[in-house]
Design a protein around this motif. Structure first.
Motif, PDB file in Angstrom:
ATOM      1  N   HIS A  37      35.477  40.286  43.574  1.00 12.42           N
ATOM      2  CA  HIS A  37      36.846  40.799  43.704  1.00 12.42           C
ATOM      3  C   HIS A  37      37.795  39.941  42.877  1.00 12.42           C
ATOM      4  O   HIS A  37      37.760  38.704  42.952  1.00 12.42           O
ATOM      5  N   VAL A  38      38.620  40.595  42.067  1.00 12.49           N
ATOM      6  CA  VAL A  38      39.718  39.919  41.364  1.00 12.49           C
ATOM      7  C   VAL A  38      40.989  40.299  42.113  1.00 12.49           C
ATOM      8  O   VAL A  38      41.424  41.461  42.078  1.00 12.49           O
ATOM      9  N   SER A  39      41.560  39.333  42.816  1.00 11.70           N
ATOM     10  CA  SER A  39      42.696  39.599  43.692  1.00 11.70           C
ATOM     11  C   SER A  39      44.006  39.284  42.990  1.00 11.70           C
ATOM     12  O   SER A  39      44.041  38.656  41.923  1.00 11.70           O
ATOM     13  N   ALA A  87      40.056  43.130  53.327  1.00  8.40           N
ATOM     14  CA  ALA A  87      39.306  44.383  53.495  1.00  8.40           C
ATOM     15  C   ALA A  87      38.003  44.336  52.707  1.00  8.40           C
ATOM     16  O   ALA A  87      36.957  44.789  53.192  1.00  8.40           O
ATOM     17  N   TRP A  88      38.048  43.793  51.501  1.00  6.80           N
ATOM     18  CA  TRP A  88      36.845  43.637  50.675  1.00  6.80           C
ATOM     19  C   TRP A  88      35.812  42.752  51.376  1.00  6.80           C
ATOM     20  O   TRP A  88      34.640  43.127  51.526  1.00  6.80           O
ATOM     21  N   GLY A 121      30.953  37.798  48.648  1.00  8.16           N
ATOM     22  CA  GLY A 121      31.093  37.872  47.203  1.00  8.16           C
ATOM     23  C   GLY A 121      32.015  36.797  46.675  1.00  8.16           C
ATOM     24  O   GLY A 121      32.639  36.048  47.433  1.00  8.16           O
ATOM     25  N   THR A 122      32.101  36.735  45.364  1.00  9.24           N
ATOM     26  CA  THR A 122      32.980  35.770  44.708  1.00  9.24           C
ATOM     27  C   THR A 122      34.344  36.406  44.489  1.00  9.24           C
ATOM     28  O   THR A 122      34.444  37.567  44.090  1.00  9.24           O
ATOM     29  N   ALA A 133      29.131  44.314  40.065  1.00  7.07           N
ATOM     30  CA  ALA A 133      30.299  45.178  40.237  1.00  7.07           C
ATOM     31  C   ALA A 133      31.508  44.300  40.577  1.00  7.07           C
ATOM     32  O   ALA A 133      31.374  43.265  41.237  1.00  7.07           O
ATOM     33  N   ILE A 134      32.688  44.737  40.117  1.00  2.00           N
ATOM     34  CA  ILE A 134      33.923  44.009  40.394  1.00  2.00           C
ATOM     35  C   ILE A 134      34.989  45.001  40.840  1.00  2.00           C
ATOM     36  O   ILE A 134      35.192  46.039  40.199  1.00  2.00           O
ATOM     37  N   ILE A 135      35.665  44.665  41.925  1.00  2.59           N
ATOM     38  CA  ILE A 135      36.816  45.440  42.399  1.00  2.59           C
ATOM     39  C   ILE A 135      38.076  44.633  42.081  1.00  2.59           C
ATOM     40  O   ILE A 135      38.201  43.472  42.492  1.00  2.59           O
TER      41      ILE A 135
END
Length: 366
Positions: free
Chosen positions: A206-208, A222-223, A235-236, A263-265
């Protein structure tokens, strides 16, 4: 010798135009088939008028080219007939953020029907932001404000209450005299995680956005929560600032990991689009090697290569709803229930099966 008559005396004059009768609120009410009080309720942002009747009133006002006299209303009520929006952004960041133009358009779509104006101020620091709210209050420039980018332990709602300035909050939040209005960010992120899981992905990063913002924390939590519920390992996460440059840097950081994600969100579409570009520059194929998901569904999202899978939120309707609520508050009325369309998950070409997964995964994800 005849004297020249004074200028204009005895000359033919055009007939004086017949002054047209001024259109009144009664004319609007008669055309719409409602009472004058119903017209007043609609143009004062008050509840109590059904949607069908409201549309008839607005159509009648448009047909008759009638508008309430904003100056008279402001003087009679000792109000500015204006609402304020202070955006705390560096100018170079604001120019890349599609959220605020859509939000402002939604606000104006309602304010234009009730005789209110929007006063917009862009600031680049905490002190300038505080001064802007103070001027709004002490100079009576606006009757209320929209409070965006809610922060963890945000002091602004209390400060505005101390200034006697009504406000509505965009997103979740608390504060006396406020009316939080927001979309379910968490639902969109959870749906994104489940989609990737169905495609066979187990390493989902995840990139926040900045952790000081409430919506950044909501999306990140949520992630993480959905990963845990699906039995996936944590995850990272890489914190960024919603800009394309930060999204690209975060993507490189994740792909440099000895065990990079499949995968990245991303917390917004701008960072996700930059992430696609950064991955392709490294020879990483999207979605064959790496699936990417954004958030917002900006107008560019369907047209990049590959088209971006993302979470759609209706920012225009959000702005319209916030404007309705704030006008009701400053008019001394209850804003009533606010209904916003739920977020949608839009599947496009930037997501695919995890490396090594077969056609069964594709069928399961559908």
């Amino acid at each position: 010798m005849n004297a020249t008559p004074p200028d204009g005396v005895g000359a033919d004059r055009p007939a004086s135009p017949v002054l047209q009768r001024k259109i009144t609120i009664g004319d609007v009410a008669a055309r719409a088939g409602v009472s004058k009080s119903a017209v007043s309720f609609v143009f004062n942002g008050r509840s109590g008028v059904g949607e069908e009747a409201r549309e008839r009133i607005l159509e009648a006002a448009r047909a008759l080219e009638w508008r309430p006299d904003a100056r008279a209303r402001a003087l009679s009520r000792s109000r500015a007939q204006a609402l304020g929006l202070v955006i705390r952004r560096a100018p170079e960041l604001l120019s890349t953020d599609p959220f605020f133009p859509q939000f402002v358009a939604g606000v104006e779509s309602f304010l234009s029907t009730v005789g209110y104006a929007l006063v917009l101020q862009v600031v680049d620091g905490e002190e300038a932001e505080r001064e802007a709210y103070s001027r709004f209050a002490h100079e009576a420039r606006v009757d209320g404000v929209f409070l965006t980018d809610l922060r963890v332990e945000d002091e602004r709602p209390a400060e505005l209450a101390g200034l006697g300035m009504p406000c509505v909050l965009l997103g979740s939040g608390t504060g006396e005299g406020t009316a939080p209005i927001g979309l379910d960010d968490a639902a969109g992120i959870r749906r994104a995680v489940r989609h990737l899981h169905a495609l066979g992905h187990e390493r989902i990063a995840h990139v926040s956005g900045s952790d000081r913002y409430v919506h950044s924390r909501v999306r990140r939590e949520a992630w993480a929560s959905e990963l845990a519920q699906l039995g996936l390992r944590p995850g990272t996460v890489v914190e960024a600032d919603f800009t394309g440059a930060a999204g690209a840097r975060a993507t490189h950081e994740l792909l440099d990991d000895p065990e990079p994600p499949t995968a990245i969100i991303y917390a917004n579409d701008i960072m996700a689009i930059a992430g696609i570009s950064a991955a392709i520059d490294r020879g990483v194929r999207v979605p064959h090697d790496l699936s990417i998901i954004g958030f917002d569904d900006i107008p560019l999202a369907p047209y990049i290569i590959p088209p971006l899978t993302t979470v759609r939120q209706d920012v225009f309707q959000w702005g319209n709803a916030c404007a309705r609520a704030l006008v009701s508050i400053v008019e001394g009325n209850e804003p009533g229930a606010i209904e916003l369309p739920p977020v949608e998950f839009i599947v496009r070409g930037s997501t695919g099966p995890a490396r090594g997964q077969g056609d069964a995964i594709i069928e399961a994800a559908g």
